[in-house]
Design an enzyme around this catalytic site. Structure first.
Site, PDB file in Angstrom:
ATOM      1  N   HIS A 258       0.815  -1.222   0.000  1.00  0.00           N
ATOM      2  CA  HIS A 258       0.000   0.000   0.000  1.00  0.00           C
ATOM      3  C   HIS A 258       0.849   1.273   0.000  1.00  0.00           C
ATOM      4  O   HIS A 258       2.030   1.230   0.248  1.00  0.00           O
ATOM      5  CB  HIS A 258      -1.028   0.001   1.138  1.00  0.00           C
ATOM      6  CG  HIS A 258      -0.480   0.013   2.537  1.00  0.00           C
ATOM      7  ND1 HIS A 258      -1.274   0.248   3.620  1.00  0.00           N
ATOM      8  CD2 HIS A 258       0.771  -0.186   3.032  1.00  0.00           C
ATOM      9  CE1 HIS A 258      -0.539   0.201   4.721  1.00  0.00           C
ATOM     10  NE2 HIS A 258       0.688  -0.054   4.394  1.00  0.00           N
ATOM     11  N   GLU A 259       0.212   2.371  -0.371  1.00  0.00           N
ATOM     12  CA  GLU A 259       0.906   3.665  -0.551  1.00  0.00           C
ATOM     13  C   GLU A 259       2.054   3.551  -1.550  1.00  0.00           C
ATOM     14  O   GLU A 259       3.110   4.145  -1.369  1.00  0.00           O
ATOM     15  CB  GLU A 259       1.424   4.202   0.791  1.00  0.00           C
ATOM     16  CG  GLU A 259       0.344   4.522   1.802  1.00  0.00           C
ATOM     17  CD  GLU A 259      -0.546   5.695   1.389  1.00  0.00           C
ATOM     18  OE1 GLU A 259      -0.139   6.467   0.509  1.00  0.00           O
ATOM     19  OE2 GLU A 259      -1.656   5.804   1.930  1.00  0.00           O
TER      20      GLU A 259
END
Lengths: 613, 613
Positions: B456-457
């Protein structure tokens, strides 16, 4: 990718296309790089041929891709239940167990005389790899039963063979390895389970064991625990351990009926993977009425176990590669289908998105998996061949030489698949992005499965110590391996491969040979701690070299076959050459640094004190 | 270890002694290596002092070690439920949410004017690290709400601030980041959610989002989705994305009552970790009645998001280190308590077994974890300090310089903890042996939690491309970092550290600088593909260098303090020096090989074709 999110989430279920292993690669390893058919010249395998090998492989593949793989997700989601003191396994296991027994998996490599198929291990491990890749937990019942029966076959008396072994190979009963106790995990010398001789010649067994896989279930009427125990008056430590066969149920006085043998299940461990296979705490003799039968001689239990240990450890290696393989194939398929982003430098935001395999960094993750999976599989085939020759070659010298090679390579064949396989499985998850982080998709389950392989049958740390503390110095072992390397180099020189690979490989062999001699000298000079300090690094560098050897062998065959190949085969061989290049460029050069650490005996963790953490 | 196996299995539950992070190390990082108190000289932090910092840290620690850690295992075992279209979270979350809001976690770094505590990020991340280490999923609600409110604070109008932001910072409502769509994961330019201007000035929103963490729950009365959407007539690609605040419930005509806003939960993703925090498929406007409010200017949505992205990415880095830290401390404790085996060469099998920390290979695994955890934490403190100065230094030149450093190091601060943290968590499991493979013990849960951080990110692959494709060439960035390195070297020369560390570090800087210039030249010459081909390796080598820098800084302080230290402190500083030695001996030398791969542009995966796998 459909834009309905629910449809997206369902794609994880479409795993029926996963080949588990590449059939093309299995053929390549057995018949192009290896010479499996040549094994039929050995008297033991005289009744076999390429056709019988393939028949067995096809049946295993079909069972694996059908029944076993279909049950994998349900078995992972619904682990065995512990109800009223008994274990109930997933209902799908009943048909799987029957089919595995029917296929002859249990005695695949065992002699016709005991009901086996007398197949070379080289062939058998490939069949097993499909079954493991499909459903590691389901295969576990077979692997354990086979190993337990093999112990009786090798060391048991006629009564045990007739009463126990025969039923186990036939799939009527199952078997376990009952070694570990809570206070004695890796330290088997500390087990305390007792076996006391009774008047009838059997033993009364008391004690408890932990992590006993398939220690109970509702698949068959009985389970035989191959149990390490101490006889009364046994010497302390590993020299006082005996092997006792302890069935869950024993024959009653009529010799036909089975009655309770005071073996109980005290608890189930909630493993994070291999969920189809229960891992249990087993108590023997809570009521003082548990009977066991001595296998072989008193106090020889650990030696018997160790004679079977190479086999078990190679099976762990096959577990590791199989589990990395099924995830690799899932990742390749996903990367070809999933569209995301555009090539670097693309300027039109409305151009269609490309499959993620178009991104170099995704191909990096896939190629790394391929290099690990197929490099590891090649090593296992090689080691299985040594095992076949060690057992069945008519000439004692050939048997001895192959046994040496087998012994030397066993820690690598066990640990490389476990360690790099875990990394490979993590990459397969990563290729799946956010979807990979959900249990709707399978890569996370295989990652969990894989993690056990660095722990059971000796942790990676123990294998490092075994390799550097003992095996690499075994008489003639390193020389025999160096001869194998030389043969691979000689063959590689006959085809058009980059010369730098061969030079690099030769240099690595020489470097590691020098290091090994130097470490031996240290050991002889009383610096045992220095010698083994970097055993983990030594295992890593030694494994990296062995996998380079296997990639050189594969690349040689691929380069030779490439010119005359058709399109599909060309793609296959080009892939092999790319993966070989990857290993030589990316992995082999790592060893220089590892060699230095071993040589210099870098001492950070050696001098680190417990209070300093 | 007790010999009753059930007692053994219960030890996993005795995790109340786990410190999550070492308080001693937190003090060291903030006040001995860092100069956190100096930040109080900045006008923004003028009302703070070491005392207020410590007060906040103590409160966070206490909440983390109490309520959050106690709820970790239950929340992992009982994830949120999707019932009648709504999400019900674990009941323990209610008190946790109230306490986190009470502590002021939501606005820790935000100005007093918006209800914040106006603390330096340097201090706030340490408090957050305790909370994350205790219960990553529970903290997630706070992190997301804080980030969402911050977007409104930075770019929203007065009405949004008053109606939405204020309630979010107060913990009355929560917030999400609603970016991802099924067909547009990492490729945000491909999102299709639409927002159409209505007569009342709000927008009608239609579309669906996936992986929306905390997208629904029963903790507060409302959730605000910070949603990326396209306005009618928006240009294609990333230039046509706007930021719209879409609450789950909107104010009715009376301006007080909340009514349904046509935001529905279409499904829950079964994540493998962070289980306390639901990850949802959210549909906007299924009935055509979903209202959103534009945040800032049209088509600036991605630019707004990216201005907040550094913050979010550093938080991911803190997640990674926190998750590795709690597992590391668990492994240290286990290794000190668990008795198994005897030292190499011990001859008496009846001598007591030793704690496994006595085995060098176990210390190797622990020291590697320490080097990763504390090296990573040091980097995060460093980066947080740059962030504080970039935002709050009075002098524009100082702000600019620190912003450059922050931008350059963000991919490292995000990816190193994710990648090496995962490795560290796997080692913590391995130290626990067979027990580590069971869910009765916690290391497997932290391993699952950790895996999200490489996804994620921005995946690790994307951060590699971001670093090598852009950030490392940003005007003045590399030079500013080299100046930081030089300052660390100058300080290191004033104490008694091995000269070879400094020489090695200087050589590594020079090597990487040369490589970077050469790659820039390639890029300018139109060879963009060559330039970024080994972006993963570049990220690895660059990260390894940055962590070496942080270990040099820590070792310098430790060496300086060692002489005058008391026993506890001596142990602490000796540990620091050992870990620094480990990094310089074991990790830093790896970069030579990685540099060669980048330089030579090794092309195995570049030329690998999709059909060759």
């Amino acid at each position: 990718m459909a834009s309905d999110p629910r449809a997206c989430m369902m794609r994880g279920a479409m795993a029926d296309q996963n080949p588990l292993l590449s059939d093309r690669d299995v053929d390549f390893q057995l018949y192009e790089v290896g010479d499996a058919r040549e094994l039929c010249r050995l008297p033991a395998f005289a009744e076999h041929s390429g056709e019988t090998f393939d028949l067995f492989l096809r049946s295993a593949r079909s069972l694996a891709r059908g029944l076993l793989f279909a049950a994998y997700r349900p078995m992972d989601a619904e682990p065995p239940r512990f109800v009223d003191g008994r274990i109930e396994v997933h209902p799908a296991m009943r048909a799987i167990w029957a089919q595995m027994a029917e296929l002859g998996v249990l005695g695949a490599t065992r002699p016709y005389a005991v009901g086996g198929q007398q197949l070379p291990r080289t062939v058998a491990i490939m069949a097993e790899a499909y079954l493991m890749a499909a459903n590691l937990g389901a295969y576990g019942y077979a692997g354990l039963t086979s190993g337990a029966a093999h112990l009786i076959e090798a060391f048991g008396d006629a009564w045990l063979k007739d009463q126990f072994m025969r039923r186990m190979y036939a799939g009527e009963w199952t078997g376990t390895m009952a070694l570990t106790e809570p206070q004695a995990g890796s330290s088997l010398g500390d087990i305390t389970t007792r076996a006391t001789l009774a008047e009838d010649g059997s033993y009364r067994v008391t004690g408890h064991k932990i992590f006993i896989s398939a220690g109970d279930h509702d698949l068959t009427e009985n389970v035989v625990h191959m149990t390490l125990a101490r006889l009364d008056g046994a010497p302390p430590g590993v020299k006082g351990i005996s092997l006792v066969a302890v069935p869950r149920r024993r024959f009653a006085a009529d010799g036909v009926t089975l009655e309770d043998n005071d073996v109980s299940t005290a608890g189930m461990i909630h493993k994070i993977g291999w969920k189809g296979l229960p891992s249990l705490v087993i108590n023997f003799g809570e009521r003082g009425d548990c009977r066991g039968w001595l296998v072989g001689e008193p106090h020889q239990g650990l030696s018997y176990m160790f004679q079977m240990m190479n086999e078990a450890r190679i099976m762990v290696g096959v577990n590791g590669i199989a589990t990395a393989s099924v995830a690799y194939h899932e990742a390749v398929r996903y990367a070809r289908e999933r569209r995301q982003g555009r090539p670097p430098g693309a300027r039109n935001p409305q151009a269609p998105q490309v499959p993620i395999v178009a991104h170099a960094d995704v191909r990096r993750m896939l190629l790394r998996q391929k290099a690990i999976v197929e490099g590891g599989l090649a090593l296992l085939v090689q080691v299985a061949r040594y095992s076949d020759l060690a057992e069945h070659a008519p000439e004692p010298a050939v048997r001895q030489r192959n046994q040496r090679l087998l012994d030397l390579l066993t820690p690598v064949a066990k640990s490389f698949p476990a360690e790099r396989g875990f990394e490979s499985n993590a990459l397969a998850l990563q290729v799946h992005g956010g979807y990979g982080y959900s249990s709707e998709y399978l890569p996370e389950a295989w990652l969990r499965d894989q993690k056990l392989n660095s722990i059971h049958e000796g942790t990676t740390g123990i294998h490092g110590l075994d390799l550097l503390g003992r095996r690499v110095f075994a008489d003639g072992a390193f020389v025999a391996l160096a001869d194998e390397f030389k043969a691979a180099i000689a063959d590689a020189r006959t085809v058009a491969l980059p010369v730098v690979w061969i030079e690099q490989f030769e240099l690595a062999i020489a470097t590691i040979a020098t290091l090994t001699v130097e470490l031996a000298r240290r050991g002889q000079a009383g610096e045992a701690e220095f010698m083994v300090r970097h055993s983990a690094d030594y295992l890593d560098l030694f494994s990296t070299l062995c996998i380079a050897w296997q990639w050189l062998r594969q690349a040689t065959v691929a380069a030779r076959a490439l010119q005359a190949a058709n399109t599909d085969d060309r793609n296959f061989y080009e892939g092999k050459l790319c993966a070989a290049q990857y290993w030589f460029a990316t992995e082999l050069p790592r060893i220089d640094h590892l060699v230095r650490l071993c040589q210099e005996g870098e001492d950070s963790y050696a001098r680190m004190q417990p209070d300093w953490f």
